[in-house]
Design a protein around this motif. Structure first.
Motif, PDB file in Angstrom:
ATOM      1  N   ASN A  12       0.824  -1.208   0.000  1.00 26.05           N
ATOM      2  CA  ASN A  12       0.000   0.000   0.000  1.00 26.05           C
ATOM      3  C   ASN A  12       0.858   1.257   0.000  1.00 26.05           C
ATOM      4  O   ASN A  12       0.549   2.227  -0.692  1.00 26.05           O
ATOM      5  CB  ASN A  12      -0.958   0.005   1.191  1.00 26.05           C
ATOM      6  CG  ASN A  12      -2.204  -0.795   0.926  1.00 26.05           C
ATOM      7  OD1 ASN A  12      -3.135  -0.312   0.319  1.00 26.05           O
ATOM      8  ND2 ASN A  12      -2.196  -2.048   1.372  1.00 26.05           N
ATOM      9  N   GLY A  13       1.947   1.242   0.755  1.00 23.52           N
ATOM     10  CA  GLY A  13       2.849   2.387   0.776  1.00 23.52           C
ATOM     11  C   GLY A  13       3.451   2.657  -0.589  1.00 23.52           C
ATOM     12  O   GLY A  13       3.551   3.810  -1.024  1.00 23.52           O
ATOM     13  N   ALA A  14       3.854   1.597  -1.276  1.00 22.23           N
ATOM     14  CA  ALA A  14       4.434   1.761  -2.614  1.00 22.23           C
ATOM     15  C   ALA A  14       3.398   2.308  -3.595  1.00 22.23           C
ATOM     16  O   ALA A  14       3.713   3.163  -4.431  1.00 22.23           O
ATOM     17  CB  ALA A  14       4.996   0.431  -3.110  1.00 22.23           C
ATOM     18  N   LEU A  15       2.144   1.852  -3.478  1.00 19.16           N
ATOM     19  CA  LEU A  15       1.091   2.351  -4.376  1.00 19.16           C
ATOM     20  C   LEU A  15       0.747   3.812  -4.086  1.00 19.16           C
ATOM     21  O   LEU A  15       0.534   4.599  -5.014  1.00 19.16           O
ATOM     22  CB  LEU A  15      -0.151   1.462  -4.275  1.00 19.16           C
ATOM     23  CG  LEU A  15       0.027   0.037  -4.818  1.00 19.16           C
ATOM     24  CD1 LEU A  15      -1.203  -0.812  -4.491  1.00 19.16           C
ATOM     25  CD2 LEU A  15       0.316   0.049  -6.305  1.00 19.16           C
ATOM     26  N   VAL A  16       0.711   4.187  -2.798  1.00 19.56           N
ATOM     27  CA  VAL A  16       0.467   5.587  -2.444  1.00 19.56           C
ATOM     28  C   VAL A  16       1.626   6.450  -2.948  1.00 19.56           C
ATOM     29  O   VAL A  16       1.421   7.548  -3.472  1.00 19.56           O
ATOM     30  CB  VAL A  16       0.260   5.743  -0.918  1.00 19.56           C
ATOM     31  CG1 VAL A  16       0.302   7.199  -0.483  1.00 19.56           C
ATOM     32  CG2 VAL A  16      -1.065   5.105  -0.494  1.00 19.56           C
ATOM     33  N   LEU A  17       2.847   5.938  -2.807  1.00 17.21           N
ATOM     34  CA  LEU A  17       4.026   6.646  -3.313  1.00 17.21           C
ATOM     35  C   LEU A  17       3.925   6.846  -4.825  1.00 17.21           C
ATOM     36  O   LEU A  17       4.200   7.936  -5.334  1.00 17.21           O
ATOM     37  CB  LEU A  17       5.277   5.847  -2.956  1.00 17.21           C
ATOM     38  CG  LEU A  17       6.644   6.473  -3.115  1.00 17.21           C
ATOM     39  CD1 LEU A  17       6.783   7.746  -2.320  1.00 17.21           C
ATOM     40  CD2 LEU A  17       7.709   5.474  -2.677  1.00 17.21           C
ATOM     41  N   LEU A  18       3.509   5.814  -5.545  1.00 18.07           N
ATOM     42  CA  LEU A  18       3.321   5.939  -6.991  1.00 18.07           C
ATOM     43  C   LEU A  18       2.235   6.957  -7.344  1.00 18.07           C
ATOM     44  O   LEU A  18       2.367   7.698  -8.324  1.00 18.07           O
ATOM     45  CB  LEU A  18       2.992   4.576  -7.612  1.00 18.07           C
ATOM     46  CG  LEU A  18       4.163   3.594  -7.691  1.00 18.07           C
ATOM     47  CD1 LEU A  18       3.664   2.198  -8.065  1.00 18.07           C
ATOM     48  CD2 LEU A  18       5.201   4.082  -8.685  1.00 18.07           C
ATOM     49  N   ALA A  19       1.171   7.002  -6.528  1.00 15.31           N
ATOM     50  CA  ALA A  19       0.128   8.016  -6.756  1.00 15.31           C
ATOM     51  C   ALA A  19       0.716   9.414  -6.565  1.00 15.31           C
ATOM     52  O   ALA A  19       0.387  10.339  -7.309  1.00 15.31           O
ATOM     53  CB  ALA A  19      -1.049   7.789  -5.805  1.00 15.31           C
ATOM     54  N   GLY A  20       1.601   9.559  -5.587  1.00 15.97           N
ATOM     55  CA  GLY A  20       2.283  10.835  -5.395  1.00 15.97           C
ATOM     56  C   GLY A  20       3.185  11.179  -6.559  1.00 15.97           C
ATOM     57  O   GLY A  20       3.261  12.338  -6.986  1.00 15.97           O
ATOM     58  N   PHE A  21       3.877  10.164  -7.090  1.00 17.49           N
ATOM     59  CA  PHE A  21       4.703  10.390  -8.283  1.00 17.49           C
ATOM     60  C   PHE A  21       3.824  10.865  -9.441  1.00 17.49           C
ATOM     61  O   PHE A  21       4.193  11.781 -10.173  1.00 17.49           O
ATOM     62  CB  PHE A  21       5.429   9.113  -8.708  1.00 17.49           C
ATOM     63  CG  PHE A  21       6.520   8.649  -7.784  1.00 17.49           C
ATOM     64  CD1 PHE A  21       7.031   9.445  -6.771  1.00 17.49           C
ATOM     65  CD2 PHE A  21       7.047   7.382  -7.938  1.00 17.49           C
ATOM     66  CE1 PHE A  21       8.038   9.000  -5.930  1.00 17.49           C
ATOM     67  CE2 PHE A  21       8.059   6.922  -7.110  1.00 17.49           C
ATOM     68  CZ  PHE A  21       8.559   7.730  -6.103  1.00 17.49           C
TER      69      PHE A  21
END
Length: 150
Positions: A12-21
């Motif tokens: 989930n953290g990686a997906l949220v990070l990708l959304a931020g990217f």
């Protein structure tokens, strides 16, 4: 923290990070638009909003991944593990979604203003704040508990 919950928190953290990217692309466009000599007056607001959306995703994603790593070293009860996991998943997703909606709609999410996007943003941000606070309290208590173990 159970390995499965740690792994799901990292996902989930990686997906949220990708959304931020992803929010970084409209942010970059807003930066370019803001330096144009004939930039409209509302360009500064778009710049602020997309900057926030970008940072919400990046910082919340990093918080989730770092907390998953830290939780692996702590003695957390089953309830505390669930609080950390669900609190951070709630915080990460609500913050990145609300800040992106704010950037798209021009809202700020600072209060209840009726049946509109701004109110939705406000409610999402409040859920995220509560989730983050609960998760950090659970991590802090787990750290104290672990430090006292022989």
């Amino acid at each position: 923290m159970k390995r499965e919950l740690q792994a799901l928190l990292v996902v989930n953290g990686a997906l949220v990070l990708l959304a931020g990217f992803a929010a970084g692309f409209p942010y970059g466009s807003a930066v370019v638009a803001s330096i144009a000599p004939d930039a409209p007056a509302d360009t500064a607001e778009a710049l602020r909003a997309w900057h926030m959306a970008h940072l919400e995703g990046v910082l919340n994603g990093l918080l989730m991944i770092a907390s998953a790593a830290a939780a692996g070293f702590l003695s957390l009860s089953q309830a505390a593990q669930r609080v950390v996991f669900w609190g951070l998943v709630t915080a990460g997703w609500t913050n990145v979604v609300a800040s992106t909606i704010s950037a798209l709609t021009g809202g700020r999410g600072t209060g209840i203003t009726g049946l509109d996007w701004n109110t939705l943003d406000f409610l999402l941000f409040m859920a995220g704040i509560l989730g983050a606070i609960a998760a950090m309290i659970a991590l802090a208590l787990g750290g104290l508990r672990t430090a006292r173990e022989p």
